[in-house]
Design an enzyme around this catalytic site. Structure first.
Site, PDB file in Angstrom:
ATOM      1  N   GLY A 172      34.214  12.735  65.916  1.00  0.00           N
ATOM      2  CA  GLY A 172      33.672  14.066  66.202  1.00  0.00           C
ATOM      3  C   GLY A 172      33.476  14.946  64.983  1.00  0.00           C
ATOM      4  O   GLY A 172      33.124  16.124  65.105  1.00  0.00           O
ATOM      5  N   ASP A 207      32.477   2.435  62.476  1.00  0.00           N
ATOM      6  CA  ASP A 207      33.718   3.224  62.473  1.00  0.00           C
ATOM      7  C   ASP A 207      34.029   3.710  61.057  1.00  0.00           C
ATOM      8  O   ASP A 207      34.284   2.906  60.156  1.00  0.00           O
ATOM      9  CB  ASP A 207      34.844   2.326  63.022  1.00  0.00           C
ATOM     10  CG  ASP A 207      36.084   3.110  63.379  1.00  0.00           C
ATOM     11  OD1 ASP A 207      36.148   4.313  63.070  1.00  0.00           O
ATOM     12  OD2 ASP A 207      36.999   2.502  63.971  1.00  0.00           O
ATOM     13  N   ASP A 210      41.025   8.812  68.837  1.00  0.00           N
ATOM     14  CA  ASP A 210      41.340   7.769  69.822  1.00  0.00           C
ATOM     15  C   ASP A 210      42.094   8.332  71.019  1.00  0.00           C
ATOM     16  O   ASP A 210      43.057   9.066  70.854  1.00  0.00           O
ATOM     17  CB  ASP A 210      42.240   6.706  69.180  1.00  0.00           C
ATOM     18  CG  ASP A 210      41.497   5.888  68.157  1.00  0.00           C
ATOM     19  OD1 ASP A 210      40.412   6.307  67.731  1.00  0.00           O
ATOM     20  OD2 ASP A 210      42.021   4.832  67.777  1.00  0.00           O
TER      21      ASP A 210
END
Ligand code: GAL
Length: 515
Positions: free
Chosen positions: A305, A262, A326
């Site tokens: 993205g 992440d 999210d």
């Protein structure tokens, strides 16, 4: 033909809104609790589910629990299992080491006192993993920063006891907050990030990571973990920056099978805005490090993205990538999420999946920010739509909600094997979208056997009569139609298929050309 059409439409409407006297009652709050279970309960005889093809790297540890519904005890057997693999006939778990590169076609068999089932299963030993979209559970929307070893074990237990593992849910993933952080109300999460040798330290809620993955593996399930390429995760916990090689090794030694990577604080390490090379760099590094480990570890890119990640996520070693931010708790736009995600369908293929984020139906857990546990804001129709859209897209299917509050209705939505088979189809296509009106569209997914899955999607606030013309869908003129949620053949349709679709509803059918 006309009579059949009328019957089918009535049956659909009946099933989707049993007690709604008129179509516009679909909007009534009463429907929120009108949870109609469309799928027949699985019978006691064995039914083998799961993907038809499974990728694994030669020489690495192999672990596969044959997803099988039916009353236990079931006796499992396999014909053509390559040397080096062993099937436990009681548990249906295959272990061992993946054979040398090549394709191995195995016949899986399951038998109990009520009947038997068999199924062909191809083990593709080679470099490509996740030949079908990965499935599992992720703790984020259930536990946020309260995740513990005990909750992860409980999740593995429930995946099995609820029957989710019997339809293919496999990964049990820890999200953020398993490490230490600098400041926190919970003293158990407060401590040094690393030991004197630079090894990452789990917080006190995770006393023994290896024991945890052993526990998960013993059930035939797989374990996932999370970190950030930045110095801190999004929750402010220790990240991997500067320790990537050491962490990749550690995750492998602990026995993890998936890493969610992440972006989070990595922004501070690069120019603002980051260049494409900056965006790729941390994932290239981690992707190649994971490949060097002695076990198969999937990489899920989580960077929302940026930089058209769908164009290069596979190239840097990822098997899936989030295509947007999210989904969080404002879930009023799942149709838009599906439309946006579907724009990247052309980049999707076996081993490379667009990830529109988790399936969030049922109950959200107790979060630091969100107070008391509460139900996700969906009508029953929308829960069906969520799952239908995700399967039409061929998305990874990760449930992220409170497993301890799973009820029969949500379980039924999560566990229909025919719906899941659309997602897991080995061709790996995402559906193409055909607009047929304002906020009304069809989704058509090509399937391996030459058939198609079709969704009639109504994103409006009212019930709509929708029609799929076979020619507009690029299909031949006569199609056999099967209602997947109800596991019911509806018959042959010439020219088109129509249905009344409730507000925010998706009618999901499978099509096969009539010979
Ligand atoms: C976000 C991510 C979420 C969750 C969260 C943890 O960036 O998109 O899925 O992992 O971080 O802090």
């Amino acid at each position: 033909m006309y009579l059949r059409y009328v019957f089918v439409v009535i049956a659909f409407c009946f099933a989707l809104a049993v007690s709604a006297a008129a179509a516009d009652e679909y909007l009534s709050p009463a429907l929120q609790t009108n949870e109609v279970i469309l799928t027949p309960k699985p019978g006691p005889a064995p039914r083998i589910n799961g993907p038809e093809v499974y990728g694994a790297r030669p020489g690495h540890p192999f672990l596969y629990r044959i997803p099988t519904q039916g009353e236990r005890p079931i006796k499992f057997s396999a014909k053509g299992l390559p040397r080096g693999l062993h099937l436990n006939s009681h548990t249906g778990i295959i272990t061992g080491f993946t054979p040398k590169a090549g394709e191995y076609t195995v016949t899986l068999r399951a038998k109990n006192k009520y009947g038997k089932d068999s199924r062909s299963f191809k083990i593709a030993s080679g470099e490509t993993l996740a030949l079908t979209p990965p499935m599992g559970w992720n703790d984020w929307y259930a536990h946020y920063d309260r995740i513990t070893d005990a909750k992860m074990r409980q999740a593995a237990d429930i995946l099995v006891s609820s029957g989710m593992a019997d339809v293919g849910y496999q990964y049990v993933d820890i999200d953020d907050c398993w490490m230490n952080c600098r400041r926190n109300n919970d003293p158990m999460q407060f401590g040094p990030f690393r030991d004197q040798n630079g090894n990452i330290l789990p917080n006190k809620h995770f006393p023994d990571m290896k024991a945890l993955t052993d526990y998960i593996h013993a059930k035939g399930l797989k374990a996932g973990i999370y970190t950030s390429p930045g110095p801190r995760t999004c929750g402010g916990f220790a990240g991997s920056y500067g320790h990537e090689a050491q962490d990749a090794r550690q995750f492998a030694n602990w026995g993890f099978d998936l890493l969610k990577y992440d972006w989070c604080s990595y922004s501070h390490e690069v120019t603002n805005p980051p260049s494409l090379a900056d965006m790729k760099r941390p994932y290239e590094l981690m992707g190649s490090l994971l490949k060097q480990q002695n076990r198969d570890i999937l990489m899920n890119l989580c960077q929302y993205g940026m930089g058209h990640v769908w164009e290069w996520g596979a190239e840097v070693g990822g098997q899936s990538w989030r295509t947007a931010g999210d989904l969080g708790n404002s879930l009023d736009h799942i149709f838009q999420v599906a439309l946006n995600n579907s724009e990247h369908a052309a980049w999707q293929k076996p081993g490379a999946w667009n990830d529109p984020d988790y399936i969030q139906i049922g109950w959200v857990g107790i979060a630091r920010k969100y107070g008391q546990p509460r139900k996700f804001p969906f009508t029953p129709t929308e829960e069906y739509s969520f799952m239908s859209l995700w399967c039409l897209m061929g998305s990874p299917l990760f449930y992220s909600a409170d497993l301890t509050r799973l009820d029969d209705f949500t379980l039924n939505v999560l566990c229909n094997p025919e719906v899941i088979a659309i997602d897991q189809d080995p061709l790996g296509k995402g559906a193409r979208v055909i607009f047929v009106g304002d906020n009304q569209f069809l989704m058509v997914k090509d399937l391996e056997n030459g058939g198609h899955a079709l969704g009639l999607c109504n994103a409006t606030e009212s019930p709509v009569d929708m029609t799929a013309n076979w020619s507009a869908c690029g299909l031949s003129d006569a199609q056999h139609v099967r209602d997947l949620w109800r596991e019911l053949d509806l018959g042959d349709y010439t020219g088109s298929f129509s249905a009344r679709v409730p507000p925010h509803g998706v009618i999901l059918v499978r099509l096969g050309a009539v010979k």
